[in-house]
Design a protein around this motif. Sequence first.
Motif, PDB file in Angstrom:
ATOM      1  N   PRO A 163      40.517  41.446  42.825  1.00  0.00           N
ATOM      2  CA  PRO A 163      39.266  42.207  42.799  1.00  0.00           C
ATOM      3  C   PRO A 163      39.275  43.259  41.691  1.00  0.00           C
ATOM      4  N   GLN A 164      38.134  43.862  41.439  1.00  0.00           N
ATOM      5  CA  GLN A 164      38.088  44.947  40.456  1.00  0.00           C
ATOM      6  C   GLN A 164      38.771  46.184  41.004  1.00  0.00           C
ATOM      7  N   ALA A 165      38.660  46.358  42.308  1.00  0.00           N
ATOM      8  CA  ALA A 165      39.294  47.507  42.947  1.00  0.00           C
ATOM      9  C   ALA A 165      39.846  47.081  44.292  1.00  0.00           C
ATOM     10  N   LEU A 166      40.981  47.661  44.657  1.00  0.00           N
ATOM     11  CA  LEU A 166      41.656  47.309  45.892  1.00  0.00           C
ATOM     12  C   LEU A 166      42.270  48.565  46.485  1.00  0.00           C
ATOM     13  N   SER A 167      41.976  48.806  47.756  1.00  0.00           N
ATOM     14  CA  SER A 167      42.514  49.986  48.425  1.00  0.00           C
ATOM     15  C   SER A 167      43.270  49.526  49.659  1.00  0.00           C
ATOM     16  N   ILE A 168      44.547  49.903  49.750  1.00  0.00           N
ATOM     17  CA  ILE A 168      45.369  49.473  50.870  1.00  0.00           C
ATOM     18  C   ILE A 168      46.191  50.647  51.385  1.00  0.00           C
ATOM     19  N   GLN A 169      46.826  50.445  52.526  1.00  0.00           N
ATOM     20  CA  GLN A 169      47.711  51.445  53.097  1.00  0.00           C
ATOM     21  C   GLN A 169      49.137  51.188  52.619  1.00  0.00           C
ATOM     22  N   GLU A 170      49.869  52.254  52.513  1.00  0.00           N
ATOM     23  CA  GLU A 170      51.280  52.150  52.128  1.00  0.00           C
ATOM     24  C   GLU A 170      51.997  51.192  53.082  1.00  0.00           C
ATOM     25  N   GLY A 171      52.835  50.351  52.511  1.00  0.00           N
ATOM     26  CA  GLY A 171      53.561  49.371  53.315  1.00  0.00           C
ATOM     27  C   GLY A 171      52.906  47.999  53.326  1.00  0.00           C
ATOM     28  N   GLU A 172      51.614  47.955  53.037  1.00  0.00           N
ATOM     29  CA  GLU A 172      50.914  46.663  52.980  1.00  0.00           C
ATOM     30  C   GLU A 172      51.209  45.966  51.653  1.00  0.00           C
ATOM     31  N   ASN A 173      50.887  44.689  51.628  1.00  0.00           N
ATOM     32  CA  ASN A 173      51.015  43.919  50.387  1.00  0.00           C
ATOM     33  C   ASN A 173      49.696  43.955  49.617  1.00  0.00           C
ATOM     34  N   ALA A 174      49.815  43.910  48.301  1.00  0.00           N
ATOM     35  CA  ALA A 174      48.622  43.892  47.445  1.00  0.00           C
ATOM     36  C   ALA A 174      48.666  42.642  46.583  1.00  0.00           C
ATOM     37  N   THR A 175      47.567  41.909  46.587  1.00  0.00           N
ATOM     38  CA  THR A 175      47.476  40.706  45.759  1.00  0.00           C
ATOM     39  C   THR A 175      46.326  40.846  44.779  1.00  0.00           C
ATOM     40  N   MET A 176      46.637  40.618  43.518  1.00  0.00           N
ATOM     41  CA  MET A 176      45.631  40.668  42.466  1.00  0.00           C
ATOM     42  C   MET A 176      45.629  39.332  41.738  1.00  0.00           C
ATOM     43  N   ASN A 177      44.455  38.892  41.364  1.00  0.00           N
ATOM     44  CA  ASN A 177      44.317  37.591  40.723  1.00  0.00           C
ATOM     45  C   ASN A 177      43.767  37.734  39.315  1.00  0.00           C
ATOM     46  N   CYS A 178      44.120  36.776  38.495  1.00  0.00           N
ATOM     47  CA  CYS A 178      43.687  36.768  37.102  1.00  0.00           C
ATOM     48  C   CYS A 178      43.298  35.341  36.749  1.00  0.00           C
ATOM     49  N   SER A 179      42.144  35.182  36.140  1.00  0.00           N
ATOM     50  CA  SER A 179      41.760  33.858  35.657  1.00  0.00           C
ATOM     51  C   SER A 179      41.543  33.929  34.155  1.00  0.00           C
ATOM     52  N   TYR A 180      41.779  32.831  33.496  1.00  0.00           N
ATOM     53  CA  TYR A 180      41.601  32.796  32.047  1.00  0.00           C
ATOM     54  C   TYR A 180      40.937  31.489  31.657  1.00  0.00           C
ATOM     55  N   LYS A 181      40.473  31.435  30.421  1.00  0.00           N
ATOM     56  CA  LYS A 181      39.628  30.312  30.016  1.00  0.00           C
ATOM     57  C   LYS A 181      40.349  29.291  29.160  1.00  0.00           C
ATOM     58  N   THR A 182      41.150  29.751  28.194  1.00  0.00           N
ATOM     59  CA  THR A 182      41.739  28.816  27.239  1.00  0.00           C
ATOM     60  C   THR A 182      43.214  28.582  27.547  1.00  0.00           C
ATOM     61  N   SER A 183      43.801  27.595  26.937  1.00  0.00           N
ATOM     62  CA  SER A 183      45.224  27.311  27.142  1.00  0.00           C
ATOM     63  C   SER A 183      46.074  28.484  26.670  1.00  0.00           C
ATOM     64  N   ILE A 184      47.157  28.693  27.368  1.00  0.00           N
ATOM     65  CA  ILE A 184      48.010  29.834  27.038  1.00  0.00           C
ATOM     66  C   ILE A 184      49.454  29.395  26.866  1.00  0.00           C
ATOM     67  N   ASN A 185      50.221  30.284  26.256  1.00  0.00           N
ATOM     68  CA  ASN A 185      51.657  30.070  26.146  1.00  0.00           C
ATOM     69  C   ASN A 185      52.393  30.910  27.199  1.00  0.00           C
ATOM     70  N   ASN A 186      51.967  32.147  27.314  1.00  0.00           N
ATOM     71  CA  ASN A 186      52.571  33.062  28.279  1.00  0.00           C
ATOM     72  C   ASN A 186      51.491  33.908  28.917  1.00  0.00           C
ATOM     73  N   LEU A 187      51.811  34.429  30.083  1.00  0.00           N
ATOM     74  CA  LEU A 187      50.934  35.391  30.732  1.00  0.00           C
ATOM     75  C   LEU A 187      51.802  36.571  31.144  1.00  0.00           C
ATOM     76  N   GLN A 188      51.327  37.760  30.857  1.00  0.00           N
ATOM     77  CA  GLN A 188      52.084  38.964  31.193  1.00  0.00           C
ATOM     78  C   GLN A 188      51.227  39.854  32.083  1.00  0.00           C
ATOM     79  N   TRP A 189      51.887  40.604  32.927  1.00  0.00           N
ATOM     80  CA  TRP A 189      51.219  41.609  33.741  1.00  0.00           C
ATOM     81  C   TRP A 189      51.703  42.995  33.304  1.00  0.00           C
ATOM     82  N   TYR A 190      50.732  43.898  33.216  1.00  0.00           N
ATOM     83  CA  TYR A 190      51.017  45.282  32.834  1.00  0.00           C
ATOM     84  C   TYR A 190      50.414  46.221  33.863  1.00  0.00           C
TER      85      TYR A 190
END
Lengths: 115, 114
Positions: free
Chosen positions: A8-35
């Motif tokens: 999502p654009q924004a996510l609010s959770i409680q400490e101790g919970e898990n957070a999942t963020m998703n990323c979609s892309y359009k063209t072929s890639i070599n690598n994907l990095q998270w920052y």
Amino acid sequence: SQQGEEDPQALSIQEGENATMNCSYKTSINNLQWYRQNSGRGLVHLILIRSNEREKHSGRLRVTLDTSKKSSSLLITASRAADTASYFCATDAWGLTGGGNKLTFGTGTQLKVEL
Amino acid sequence: EPEVTQTPSHQVTQMGQEVILRCVPISNHLYFYWYRQILGQKVEFLVSFYNNEISEKSEIFDDQFSVERPDGSNFTLKIRSTKLEDSAMYFCASSEAGAGTTQYFGPGTRLTVL
């Protein structure tokens, strides 16, 4: 639509919970990095996953990559207040037709972890 | 742990003035980059630099922009005549190799054009 869209654009959770963020892309890639970016600060590299990898772990972070769906997810387990930040995926197309090593960033997910 | 450093952290300038943003990449890295982030927007690629020449640049990187590696440690971004829309956070990054390796970012320089 643009290369690198997180949801999502924004996510609010409680400490101790898990957070999942998703990323979609359009063209072929070599690598994907998270920052991670704390408000108004620099970009901290979290993890790099190559196009021939499906899953990677680093501490409390787990990243998956599905090249058939052109999507990736970042899971932060047992979240802490200090994880509060914006998280971005970034792709490169090194070695692919027309590709260089520039990073194309997504729009980011703002994560807030509350005590 | 080695890190990319940038100076100044904040630069305020008048429209039309020249600014030089400075970066010291990680010492054994060979590829250098500039990105920018306008407030509230995505991080955008500006330029990559390898072997003392530009290897790739974006549409944003027009004739008003230039990069230089004046010595063995510094990497600079010059904006010749700043515009209001140049106001942004500018990030320098470096990587050991170009083949899709991790890019390490500096803390950024916030440029404010008045």
